[in-house]
Write a protein that holds these residues in place. Sequence first.
Motif, PDB file in Angstrom:
ATOM      1  N   SER B   5      15.321   8.063 -10.880  1.00 55.90           N
ATOM      2  CA  SER B   5      15.909   6.775 -11.220  1.00 55.90           C
ATOM      3  C   SER B   5      16.845   6.336 -10.100  1.00 55.90           C
ATOM      4  O   SER B   5      17.718   7.103  -9.671  1.00 55.90           O
ATOM      5  N   HIS B   7      19.495   3.242  -8.716  1.00 54.14           N
ATOM      6  CA  HIS B   7      20.303   2.157  -9.274  1.00 54.14           C
ATOM      7  C   HIS B   7      21.366   1.714  -8.283  1.00 54.14           C
ATOM      8  O   HIS B   7      21.959   2.571  -7.607  1.00 54.14           O
ATOM      9  N   LEU B  26      15.662  12.713 -13.178  1.00 52.86           N
ATOM     10  CA  LEU B  26      15.918  12.672 -14.612  1.00 52.86           C
ATOM     11  C   LEU B  26      15.476  13.927 -15.354  1.00 52.86           C
ATOM     12  O   LEU B  26      16.048  14.292 -16.365  1.00 52.86           O
ATOM     13  N   GLY B 107      12.238   6.842  -6.041  1.00 50.30           N
ATOM     14  CA  GLY B 107      12.915   5.896  -6.912  1.00 50.30           C
ATOM     15  C   GLY B 107      12.289   4.516  -6.732  1.00 50.30           C
ATOM     16  O   GLY B 107      11.416   4.313  -5.888  1.00 50.30           O
TER      17      GLY B 107
END
Lengths: 112, 115
Positions: B5, B7, B26, B107
């Motif tokens: 992930s 971000h 994750l 990602g």
Amino acid sequence: GENVEQHPSTLSVQEGDSAVIKCTYSDSASNYFPWYKQELGKGPQLIIDIRSNVGEKKDQRIAVTLNKTAKHFSLHITETQPEDSAVYFCAASGSGNTPLVFGKGTRLSVIA
Amino acid sequence: GAVVSQHPSWVICKSGTSVKIECRSLDFQATTMFWYRQFPKQSLMLMATSNEGSKATYEQGVEKDKFLINHASLTLSTLTVTSAHPEDSSFYICSARDPAGMEGTFGSGTRLTVV
């Protein structure tokens, strides 16, 4: 260090035809060869990979072949569909935590 | 399968400010993560290798004081672009190596725009 060459840079095929993308690598110690599909604005997605102890691998419409002697590997997509349109990258790496070295990418367009 | 992930997915910042990008594995522990930069219509260029608990290894030409990498845990690596300038605008992508193999799980990337 490793150098990966990828051809062609762009490829247009009619829907239903096959597409072939070829890569060569320079480091004979490389033993892992993944292929990635990248759509606009997204990260690369692994679609298939091959290790140096295998000559060919197939997953439905996608296949990869590896010629260790010649140091080249190819991606084959059969029965292409419009949703196959994307940029495809080949890569190579050695053992352990060596990073992937990428080819320059192939923009595939499948024309309906 | 392994999921990474990243971000934020996009960020716009003013010139001179700093931006932090997070990369999380994750469902697996990643002792090594990689940071790439991708300019439009170009390939992925490795910036640095991030090792948990130790200093990152930067590629030639990448300023380590400008692109700060922290890999404080087995599931999180961060890239901070310090004193960003318009030329730093790019697509930044992380990947994590599954310890069971050599797959690079990427990602979704971060589009950085510096204005």
